[in-house]
Design a protein around this motif. Structure first.
Motif, PDB file in Angstrom:
ATOM      1  N   VAL B  13       0.834  -1.202   0.000  1.00  0.00           N
ATOM      2  CA  VAL B  13       0.000   0.000   0.000  1.00  0.00           C
ATOM      3  C   VAL B  13       0.867   1.250   0.000  1.00  0.00           C
ATOM      4  CG1 VAL B  13      -1.793   1.270   1.231  1.00  0.00           C
ATOM      5  CG2 VAL B  13      -1.819  -1.231   1.215  1.00  0.00           C
ATOM      6  N   GLY B  16      -2.383   5.017   0.650  1.00  0.00           N
ATOM      7  CA  GLY B  16      -3.762   4.575   0.743  1.00  0.00           C
ATOM      8  C   GLY B  16      -4.269   3.761  -0.436  1.00  0.00           C
ATOM      9  N   ARG B  17      -3.402   3.410  -1.388  1.00  0.00           N
ATOM     10  CA  ARG B  17      -3.810   2.587  -2.525  1.00  0.00           C
ATOM     11  C   ARG B  17      -2.943   1.351  -2.616  1.00  0.00           C
ATOM     12  NH1 ARG B  17      -8.555   3.465  -4.799  1.00  0.00           N
ATOM     13  NH2 ARG B  17      -7.834   2.856  -6.873  1.00  0.00           N
ATOM     14  N   ASP B  29      -1.666   0.386 -10.136  1.00  0.00           N
ATOM     15  CA  ASP B  29      -2.686   0.613  -9.114  1.00  0.00           C
ATOM     16  C   ASP B  29      -3.658  -0.563  -9.115  1.00  0.00           C
ATOM     17  OD1 ASP B  29      -4.070   3.092  -7.465  1.00  0.00           O
ATOM     18  OD2 ASP B  29      -5.487   1.628  -8.242  1.00  0.00           O
ATOM     19  N   GLY B  31      -6.100  -0.807  -6.451  1.00  0.00           N
ATOM     20  CA  GLY B  31      -7.359  -0.431  -5.821  1.00  0.00           C
ATOM     21  C   GLY B  31      -7.300  -0.118  -4.340  1.00  0.00           C
ATOM     22  N   ASP B  32      -8.497  -0.072  -3.744  1.00  0.00           N
ATOM     23  CA  ASP B  32      -8.684   0.330  -2.351  1.00  0.00           C
ATOM     24  C   ASP B  32      -8.353  -0.832  -1.414  1.00  0.00           C
ATOM     25  OD1 ASP B  32      -9.682   1.781  -0.079  1.00  0.00           O
ATOM     26  OD2 ASP B  32     -11.444   0.490  -0.201  1.00  0.00           O
ATOM     27  N   PRO B  33      -7.444  -0.631  -0.454  1.00  0.00           N
ATOM     28  CA  PRO B  33      -7.019  -1.749   0.405  1.00  0.00           C
ATOM     29  C   PRO B  33      -8.146  -2.356   1.245  1.00  0.00           C
ATOM     30  CG  PRO B  33      -6.036   0.346   1.116  1.00  0.00           C
ATOM     31  CD  PRO B  33      -6.687   0.598  -0.197  1.00  0.00           C
ATOM     32  N   VAL B  34      -9.095  -1.538   1.678  1.00  0.00           N
ATOM     33  CA  VAL B  34     -10.176  -2.088   2.503  1.00  0.00           C
ATOM     34  C   VAL B  34     -11.055  -3.017   1.667  1.00  0.00           C
ATOM     35  CG1 VAL B  34     -12.123  -1.555   4.015  1.00  0.00           C
ATOM     36  CG2 VAL B  34     -10.119  -0.036   3.983  1.00  0.00           C
ATOM     37  N   GLU B  35     -11.418  -2.545   0.473  1.00  0.00           N
ATOM     38  CA  GLU B  35     -12.243  -3.382  -0.417  1.00  0.00           C
ATOM     39  C   GLU B  35     -11.523  -4.676  -0.786  1.00  0.00           C
ATOM     40  OE1 GLU B  35     -13.370  -1.262  -3.951  1.00  0.00           O
ATOM     41  OE2 GLU B  35     -14.240   0.367  -2.756  1.00  0.00           O
ATOM     42  N   THR B  62      -2.634   7.803   7.417  1.00  0.00           N
ATOM     43  CA  THR B  62      -3.610   7.145   6.540  1.00  0.00           C
ATOM     44  C   THR B  62      -3.565   5.636   6.767  1.00  0.00           C
ATOM     45  OG1 THR B  62      -3.051   8.801   4.898  1.00  0.00           O
ATOM     46  CG2 THR B  62      -4.355   6.929   4.129  1.00  0.00           C
ATOM     47  N   THR B  66      -6.530   3.065   7.728  1.00  0.00           N
ATOM     48  CA  THR B  66      -6.883   1.951   6.837  1.00  0.00           C
ATOM     49  C   THR B  66      -6.869   0.623   7.605  1.00  0.00           C
ATOM     50  OG1 THR B  66      -5.831   3.149   5.038  1.00  0.00           O
ATOM     51  CG2 THR B  66      -6.318   0.837   4.650  1.00  0.00           C
ATOM     52  N   LYS B  69      -9.966   0.269   9.631  1.00  0.00           N
ATOM     53  CA  LYS B  69     -11.144  -0.079   8.831  1.00  0.00           C
ATOM     54  C   LYS B  69     -11.116  -1.549   8.406  1.00  0.00           C
ATOM     55  CE  LYS B  69     -11.368   3.515   5.897  1.00  0.00           C
ATOM     56  NZ  LYS B  69     -11.944   4.396   4.869  1.00  0.00           N
TER      57      LYS B  69
END
Lengths: 216, 257
Positions: B13, B16-17, B29, B31-35, B62, B66, B69
């Motif tokens: 990461v 934040g990506r 890239d 994507g979103d680490p949480v997703e 950040t 993350t 979350k």
């Protein structure tokens, strides 16, 4: 109805994941605390634990969590769930840290896996026992409801529980030796694995705990 | 049947990506680490590793957010690494919801950090990350050294001896990355994997170079690893975690299905 679930906090590490898994499993209210009144009035009690046993026992006694736990267990209508080092702390004595007396709520010893540890084929096994292993449900219990026998749960530990009264064993695991992965007595259920880290099976066990009336 | 070998998707990461570079250069890239963490949790990943490659301090805040979350949504073990320098950094990550913290460069500068943090938080949550690179053979025997700065800076430390020392200081697990292989998709460096798994009592996670499912199998059967870590083969949808597990199970490896 789960009511208030008190997670006993004696300052040894992060209880965030236990609390958040309980909430995810359907707990109405989760309080992480060592406050005597809150624990006394809670509908259910979780006794978790991480880290080394000597430090854990020292903090448990200093914060009088041993007395709070004993009171909770004496109230047969209050379900109590002990997790990992919380389970080990219930035993008479642990071999960790050169030998540490524990709460002696359940007679038995907490033993080291040994070095070297080998399986039945003579293959070397790593210590700590870390990862997903199959739990044999030695006897039926409301907390096993909806969970298949030999379902895998997440473990991370170097010491294991060996209870004297074998009729208390509710779950057993083989890792070089056969050890007690779950113990049940009256309103107490104790597990060596981490239900809060055991994905759907763990969440199901926590939901069963939230629905349990403490009888078996 | 017994303990399952673990499959660990890794999220690299930055700011934040989730990104994944080839030899740390070409960054894509993902994507979103949480997703992505939620997706791997649902797919049946055995753990998730989150490596923060952000350089700035702002970025590190950040990261904490993350991790919080992810920990609220994901009920499998979560390891966080990257930029961990002190007992306070470890405490911050554990409080954010990490189950384990991976220490890399800081252990080289200050090995006592491993001992101190293992005593304070327990060995179960202290992972030592080793970035190893093959160097000239000694008396015909292969040798691997620890490198820092993404594989650019040699330290002169023998990787196998270092793993043994880290285990003695209280590390609960070794995360071994081959800097020769990381991002190449040519498979794990099995020589160093085998040498370290044989040398230490604690579990070893093999990392660096996975490009197909046979590589995962080789890491376990030939390298002797207890767990295998991969990033890009999962991120870009080439293989799912269940496909990887089914493939390994068909080759006689015990996995959690």
């Amino acid at each position: 109805m789960s009511g208030v679930v008190a997670v006993i906090d004696y300052g040894m590490g992060n209880l965030h994941s236990v609390a958040s898994a309980l909430a995810h499993a359907g707990a109405q209210q989760v309080v992480v605390t060592h406050d005597a009144d809150i624990i006394h009035n809670a509908d259910r009690v979780v006794f978790p634990g991480v880290g080394a046993i000597r430090d854990c026992m020292a903090e448990i006694r200093r914060l009088k969590c041993d007395q709070l736990l004993a009171q909770s267990l004496a109230d047969r209508h209050k379900p109590v769930l002990a997790i990992c080092v919380g389970m080990q702390a219930l035993m008479s004595h642990s071999q960790e840290n050169g030998g540490v007396p524990c709460l002696d709520i359940i007679p038995g010893e907490v033993r080291y896996f040994g070095n070297p540890l080998v399986d039945s084929a003579g293959e070397r096994l790593k210590v700590p026992h870390m990862g997903w292993n199959e739990v044999r449900q030695v006897r039926p219990h409301p907390l096993w409801q909806g969970i298949d026998d030999l379902t895998r749960f997440y473990f991370v530990h170097s010491f294991y529980v060996d209870a004297v009264e074998r009729e208390l064993v509710a779950g057993s695991v083989r890792y070089g030796v056969s050890f007690d992965a779950a113990l049940a007595r009256d309103n107490l259920f104790a597990v060596q694995f981490h239900p809060e880290k055991s994905h759907t099976a763990g969440l199901r066990l926590l939901r069963n705990f939230l629905e349990w009336n403490g009888q078996c | 049947m017994g303990l399952a070998k673990r499959i660990i998707p890794c999220l690299d990461v930055e700011n934040g990506r989730v990104v994944k570079g080839v030899n740390f250069v070409d960054i894509r890239d993902a994507g979103d680490p949480v997703e992505i963490a939620i997706r791997y949790n649902e797919q049946g990943a055995d753990e998730i590793t989150f490596l923060d490659i952000t350089a700035s301090h702002e970025g590190r805040d950040t990261t904490v957010h993350t991790v919080e979350k992810i920990a609220e949504e994901v009920f499998i073990p979560l390891t966080v690494g990257g930029g961990i320098r002190s007992v306070q950094d470890i405490r911050t990550m554990l409080n954010a919801g990490a189950d384990k913290v991976s220490i890399n460069t800081a252990a080289i500068h200050n090995p006592e950090l491993v001992r101190e943090s293992a005593q304070r938080f327990g060995s179960q949550c202290i992972v030592v990350a080793i970035d190893a690179k093959r160097v000239a053979d000694v008396d015909g025997a292969p040798r691997w050294e620890i490198f820092t700065h993404g594989g650019r800076k040699p330290t002169g430390i023998d990787a196998v001896a270092w793993a043994v020392r880290m285990a003695e200081l209280g590390a609960g697990e070794i995360l071994l990355t081959s800097m020769d292989r990381d991002g190449t998709r040519n498979g794990f460096e099995l020589g160093v994997t085998r040498a370290i798994t044989d040398a230490v009592e604690i579990p070893v996670i093999a990392s660096g170079g996975v490009g197909n499912l046979d590589h995962l199998v080789d890491g376990i059967l030939l390298g002797g690893a207890d767990a295998v870590l991969a990033a890009s083969i999962f991120h870009f949808g080439e293989f799912s975690v269940p496909e990887a597990k089914a493939y390994m199970a068909a080759r006689g490896i015990e996995v959690r299905l």
